[in-house]
Design an enzyme around this catalytic site. Structure first.
Site, short mmCIF file in Angstrom:
data_model
loop_
_atom_site.label_atom_id
_atom_site.label_comp_id
_atom_site.label_asym_id
_atom_site.label_seq_id
_atom_site.Cartn_x
_atom_site.Cartn_y
_atom_site.Cartn_z
N ASP A 15 0.86 -1.17 0.00
CA ASP A 15 0.00 0.00 0.00
C ASP A 15 0.92 1.23 0.00
O ASP A 15 2.09 1.13 0.38
CB ASP A 15 -0.85 -0.05 1.27
CG ASP A 15 -1.59 1.23 1.55
OD1 ASP A 15 -2.30 1.71 0.65
OD2 ASP A 15 -1.43 1.77 2.67
N ASP A 17 -0.29 4.96 0.94
CA ASP A 17 -0.61 5.97 1.96
C ASP A 17 -0.56 5.39 3.37
O ASP A 17 -1.20 4.36 3.66
CB ASP A 17 -2.01 6.54 1.70
CG ASP A 17 -1.99 7.53 0.55
OD1 ASP A 17 -1.49 8.64 0.76
OD2 ASP A 17 -2.46 7.17 -0.55
MG LIG Z 1 -2.90 3.07 3.66
#
Ligand SMILES: [Mg+2]
Length: 231
Positions: A15, A17
């Site tokens: 991922d 963010d």
């Molecule tokens: Mg995230």
């Protein structure tokens, strides 16, 4: 035995963010810039108000209620409506998007983690976000070359935790299989649930030491430095 032969996982999906990128810093700077563009001081009450709107919209994205691209303007449209601001939500969304590209660094340890994995594993990035923003950040941060596949929900029309965003990512990773893949992410609702939906192992980056969930991740770490030994 080489590290490669010891590796449990051949494919590592990340991922972006709050996992690799300090998104709080990015959002803080972008919010100040955006409020400044309409003559407002970005105080904490205003920020809390915005966060409630923004978080609710992203949870709606996870439920498939709207697209990431809708969030770009919608969050400022709602904010402007609720506060009766005389401001153009489209322009505010644009200012915010440009600032999100420009601000925010990788977390300490993120680049060295990627460096330690890139030779021995196939890496992919799976992110719920807006294509223009995420591509701009990846470019600015200089991390594109680590990843053999980059899947952005705003570009492909499906978002984590839908398994189909993982299906698309596997399609783009030659030779990848789910048995030897793992997803690394901070979000239980999108990264961990999504990877579980797709039938792959998970590393939950629990940097705030939140209580563990019912849908237990395969691995849990509180620091990025603890991830490489699991791979
Ligand atoms: Mg995230």
């Amino acid at each position: 035995m080489s590290q490669h032969e010891n590796s449990r996982y051949r494919t590592v999906l990340f991922d972006l963010d709050h996992t690799l990128l300090d998104s709080d810093a990015s959002i803080n700077e972008a919010f100040v810039a955006t409020m400044g563009s309409v003559g407002l001081d970005a105080g904490s009450a205003l920020r809390d108000h915005f966060d409630r709107i923004n978080n609710a919209l992203w949870r709606g994205v996870e439920r498939g209620e709207h697209s990431p691209n809708d969030v770009l303007t919608l969050r400022f449209q709602i904010l402007a409506d609720e506060l009766a601001l005389d401001a153009d939500p489209v322009a505010m969304g644009d200012t915010f998007a440009e600032a999100l590209i420009v601000y925010g660094d990788l977390y300490q340890g993120a680049r060295s983690l990627l460096d330690s994995l890139v030779g021995r594993c196939q890496l992919g990035l799976v992110t719920n976000g807006i294509g223009r923003i995420q591509r701009g950040r990846i470019e600015r941060l200089g991390i594109a070359s680590y990843f053999e596949a980059v899947t952005i929900s705003g570009e492909v029309g499906v978002a984590k935790p839908d398994a189909s965003i993982f299906d698309l990512t596997f399609d783009a990773l030659p030779g990848a299989n789910r048995e030897s893949a793992v997803m690394v992410g901070d979000s239980l609702g999108s990264d961990i649930l999504g990877a579980q939906n797709a039938g792959i192992d998970t590393v939950w980056f629990n940097q705030h030491n939140t209580a563990p969930p019912a849908n237990a991740p395969t691995h849990t770490v509180s620091a990025l430095a603890d991830i490489a030994p699991l791979i």
